[in-house]
Design a protein around this motif. Structure first.
Motif, short mmCIF file in Angstrom:
data_model
loop_
_atom_site.label_atom_id
_atom_site.label_comp_id
_atom_site.label_asym_id
_atom_site.label_seq_id
_atom_site.Cartn_x
_atom_site.Cartn_y
_atom_site.Cartn_z
N ARG A 74 0.81 -1.23 0.00
CA ARG A 74 0.00 0.00 0.00
C ARG A 74 0.83 1.27 0.00
O ARG A 74 0.34 2.32 -0.33
CB ARG A 74 -0.92 0.01 1.21
N VAL A 75 2.08 1.19 0.42
CA VAL A 75 2.93 2.37 0.48
C VAL A 75 3.46 2.66 -0.92
O VAL A 75 4.12 1.81 -1.52
CB VAL A 75 4.09 2.16 1.47
N PRO A 76 3.16 3.85 -1.45
CA PRO A 76 3.64 4.16 -2.79
C PRO A 76 5.15 4.36 -2.78
O PRO A 76 5.75 4.71 -1.75
CB PRO A 76 2.92 5.46 -3.15
N PRO A 77 5.78 4.15 -3.91
CA PRO A 77 7.22 4.38 -3.98
C PRO A 77 7.52 5.87 -3.78
O PRO A 77 6.65 6.71 -4.01
CB PRO A 77 7.60 3.93 -5.39
N PRO A 78 8.72 6.18 -3.34
CA PRO A 78 9.05 7.59 -3.11
C PRO A 78 8.96 8.38 -4.42
O PRO A 78 9.28 7.88 -5.49
CB PRO A 78 10.49 7.57 -2.60
N ASP A 79 8.48 9.58 -4.31
CA ASP A 79 8.34 10.46 -5.45
C ASP A 79 9.44 11.50 -5.37
O ASP A 79 9.36 12.45 -4.58
CB ASP A 79 6.96 11.12 -5.43
N ASP A 80 10.47 11.32 -6.17
CA ASP A 80 11.62 12.23 -6.13
C ASP A 80 11.23 13.65 -6.47
O ASP A 80 11.72 14.60 -5.87
CB ASP A 80 12.73 11.76 -7.08
N ALA A 81 10.33 13.83 -7.44
CA ALA A 81 9.92 15.18 -7.84
C ALA A 81 9.23 15.90 -6.69
O ALA A 81 9.52 17.07 -6.43
CB ALA A 81 9.01 15.11 -9.06
N ALA A 82 8.35 15.21 -6.00
CA ALA A 82 7.65 15.84 -4.87
C ALA A 82 8.63 16.18 -3.76
O ALA A 82 8.52 17.24 -3.13
CB ALA A 82 6.56 14.91 -4.35
N HIS A 83 9.58 15.31 -3.53
CA HIS A 83 10.59 15.58 -2.51
C HIS A 83 11.42 16.81 -2.89
O HIS A 83 11.65 17.69 -2.06
CB HIS A 83 11.49 14.36 -2.34
N LEU A 84 11.85 16.87 -4.13
CA LEU A 84 12.64 18.02 -4.59
C LEU A 84 11.82 19.31 -4.53
O LEU A 84 12.34 20.37 -4.16
CB LEU A 84 13.16 17.78 -6.00
N ASP A 85 10.54 19.23 -4.89
CA ASP A 85 9.68 20.41 -4.80
C ASP A 85 9.53 20.86 -3.35
O ASP A 85 9.52 22.07 -3.07
CB ASP A 85 8.31 20.12 -5.40
N GLY A 86 9.41 19.92 -2.43
CA GLY A 86 9.33 20.27 -1.01
C GLY A 86 10.58 20.96 -0.52
O GLY A 86 10.52 21.95 0.22
#
Length: 89
Positions: free
Chosen positions: A12-24
């Motif tokens: 159920r845990v989605p894979p990490p989203d690098d783009a969202a992390h970088l945007d944060g």
């Protein structure tokens, strides 16, 4: 060995989203630059009015470095988004 409950949770845990992390990280960096830029302006006006010391060269350089890093991060985001748009076509 993984239990059935752990395996179910892992699915159920989605894979990490690098783009969202970088945007944060970018938003955090921009918030910090915004704060420091505001402090710079207030200190400038206080010094101009004789209510405080002028901004030091070291503080100005640190602000320049932060603003440059933020600008480079924005540029990287734009380039990443352009690549994503090109891949969709």
């Amino acid at each position: 060995m993984t239990s059935p409950e752990q395996a179910s949770a892992e699915r159920r845990v989605p894979p990490p989203d690098d783009a969202a992390h970088l945007d944060g990280l970018l938003m955090h960096e921009l918030s910090a630059v915004n704060y420091h830029l505001g402090q710079y302006v207030l200190r400038y006006y206080d010094a101009d009015a004789g209510r405080g010391d002028p901004v030091s060269v070291a503080d100005e350089q640190a602000l320049i470095d932060s603003m440059t890093a933020a600008a480079e991060a924005i540029r990287a985001r734009v380039e990443r988004r352009k690549r994503q748009e090109d891949e969709r076509r």
